[in-house]
Design an enzyme around this catalytic site. Structure first.
Site, PDB file in Angstrom:
ATOM      1  N   ASP A  33       8.387  -5.112   0.907  1.00  0.00           N
ATOM      2  CA  ASP A  33       8.439  -6.007  -0.246  1.00  0.00           C
ATOM      3  C   ASP A  33       7.676  -7.285   0.108  1.00  0.00           C
ATOM      4  O   ASP A  33       7.782  -7.785   1.224  1.00  0.00           O
ATOM      5  CB  ASP A  33       9.902  -6.326  -0.584  1.00  0.00           C
ATOM      6  CG  ASP A  33      10.050  -6.992  -1.936  1.00  0.00           C
ATOM      7  OD1 ASP A  33       9.580  -8.143  -2.085  1.00  0.00           O
ATOM      8  OD2 ASP A  33      10.626  -6.377  -2.841  1.00  0.00           O
ATOM      9  N   ILE A  34       6.906  -7.817  -0.842  1.00  0.00           N
ATOM     10  CA  ILE A  34       6.124  -9.026  -0.550  1.00  0.00           C
ATOM     11  C   ILE A  34       7.002 -10.277  -0.483  1.00  0.00           C
ATOM     12  O   ILE A  34       6.576 -11.286   0.057  1.00  0.00           O
ATOM     13  CB  ILE A  34       4.965  -9.238  -1.548  1.00  0.00           C
ATOM     14  CG1 ILE A  34       5.467  -9.376  -2.975  1.00  0.00           C
ATOM     15  CG2 ILE A  34       3.934  -8.134  -1.418  1.00  0.00           C
ATOM     16  CD1 ILE A  34       4.402  -9.830  -3.959  1.00  0.00           C
ATOM     17  N   HIS A 102      11.226   1.594  -8.833  1.00  0.00           N
ATOM     18  CA  HIS A 102      11.174   1.271  -7.409  1.00  0.00           C
ATOM     19  C   HIS A 102      12.571   0.959  -6.893  1.00  0.00           C
ATOM     20  O   HIS A 102      13.320   0.232  -7.514  1.00  0.00           O
ATOM     21  CB  HIS A 102      10.204   0.124  -7.109  1.00  0.00           C
ATOM     22  CG  HIS A 102      10.472  -1.153  -7.839  1.00  0.00           C
ATOM     23  ND1 HIS A 102      10.204  -1.315  -9.192  1.00  0.00           N
ATOM     24  CD2 HIS A 102      10.973  -2.330  -7.414  1.00  0.00           C
ATOM     25  CE1 HIS A 102      10.529  -2.547  -9.554  1.00  0.00           C
ATOM     26  NE2 HIS A 102      11.015  -3.181  -8.491  1.00  0.00           N
ATOM     27  N   LEU A 103      12.893   1.570  -5.767  1.00  0.00           N
ATOM     28  CA  LEU A 103      14.180   1.385  -5.118  1.00  0.00           C
ATOM     29  C   LEU A 103      14.037   0.323  -4.037  1.00  0.00           C
ATOM     30  O   LEU A 103      13.180   0.441  -3.159  1.00  0.00           O
ATOM     31  CB  LEU A 103      14.641   2.707  -4.483  1.00  0.00           C
ATOM     32  CG  LEU A 103      15.940   2.648  -3.683  1.00  0.00           C
ATOM     33  CD1 LEU A 103      17.138   2.483  -4.629  1.00  0.00           C
ATOM     34  CD2 LEU A 103      16.105   3.901  -2.830  1.00  0.00           C
ATOM     35  N   HIS A 104      14.880  -0.706  -4.116  1.00  0.00           N
ATOM     36  CA  HIS A 104      14.927  -1.721  -3.058  1.00  0.00           C
ATOM     37  C   HIS A 104      15.804  -1.199  -1.928  1.00  0.00           C
ATOM     38  O   HIS A 104      16.905  -0.703  -2.172  1.00  0.00           O
ATOM     39  CB  HIS A 104      15.528  -3.029  -3.585  1.00  0.00           C
ATOM     40  CG  HIS A 104      14.625  -3.765  -4.507  1.00  0.00           C
ATOM     41  ND1 HIS A 104      13.760  -4.743  -4.070  1.00  0.00           N
ATOM     42  CD2 HIS A 104      14.455  -3.671  -5.841  1.00  0.00           C
ATOM     43  CE1 HIS A 104      13.089  -5.223  -5.109  1.00  0.00           C
ATOM     44  NE2 HIS A 104      13.496  -4.577  -6.190  1.00  0.00           N
TER      45      HIS A 104
END
Length: 129
Positions: A33-34, A102-104
């Protein structure tokens, strides 16, 4: 494929600034993740464009399970083994910034900072686990 979708471009390796992490599933990609909310914060994304988590149906359960398995495998490959200290989930619209599923994957969950504990709060109005 949606050429305007940054996650579609990442999945097709068209975003040179984003390194893909090794992934055992050819239908999924994983990357950092950015704006990490934890020491390990990865996103697991289907290569095929899918809408956000609100579009999921019962037939997508195997896909979500595979996404979770990829997330766990990436954590383990990055020397994180305490899978009881992991938070995984989806931001519920309108609280997701990218309209591609999208899965964190965040770990260790016990080290989430104050804002991250709010932003990634378990089964809140904005984040579902």
């Amino acid at each position: 494929y949606d050429g305007k979708c940054v996650f579609c471009r990442i999945a097709r390796r068209e975003e040179p600034g984003t390194a893909l992490l090794p992934c055992e599933d050819e239908d999924l990609v994983c990357f950092r993740d950015i704006k990490p909310g934890a020491p390990h914060h990865y996103l697991v994304v289907p290569v095929k464009h899918m809408g956000n988590c609100k579009t999921l149906k019962s037939e997508h359960i195997p896909l979500v399970r595979r996404m979770m398995e990829v997330g766990k495998a990436v954590l383990q490959k990055n020397n994180f083994s305490d899978l009881d200290d992991v938070r995984m989930g989806f931001h519920w619209p309108p609280f997701c910034s990218i309209a591609h599923l999208h899965l964190h994957v965040l770990a260790p969950a016990s080290q989430l900072g104050f804002l991250s504990r709010i932003y990634y709060r378990i089964n809140s109005y904005w984040f579902i686990t």
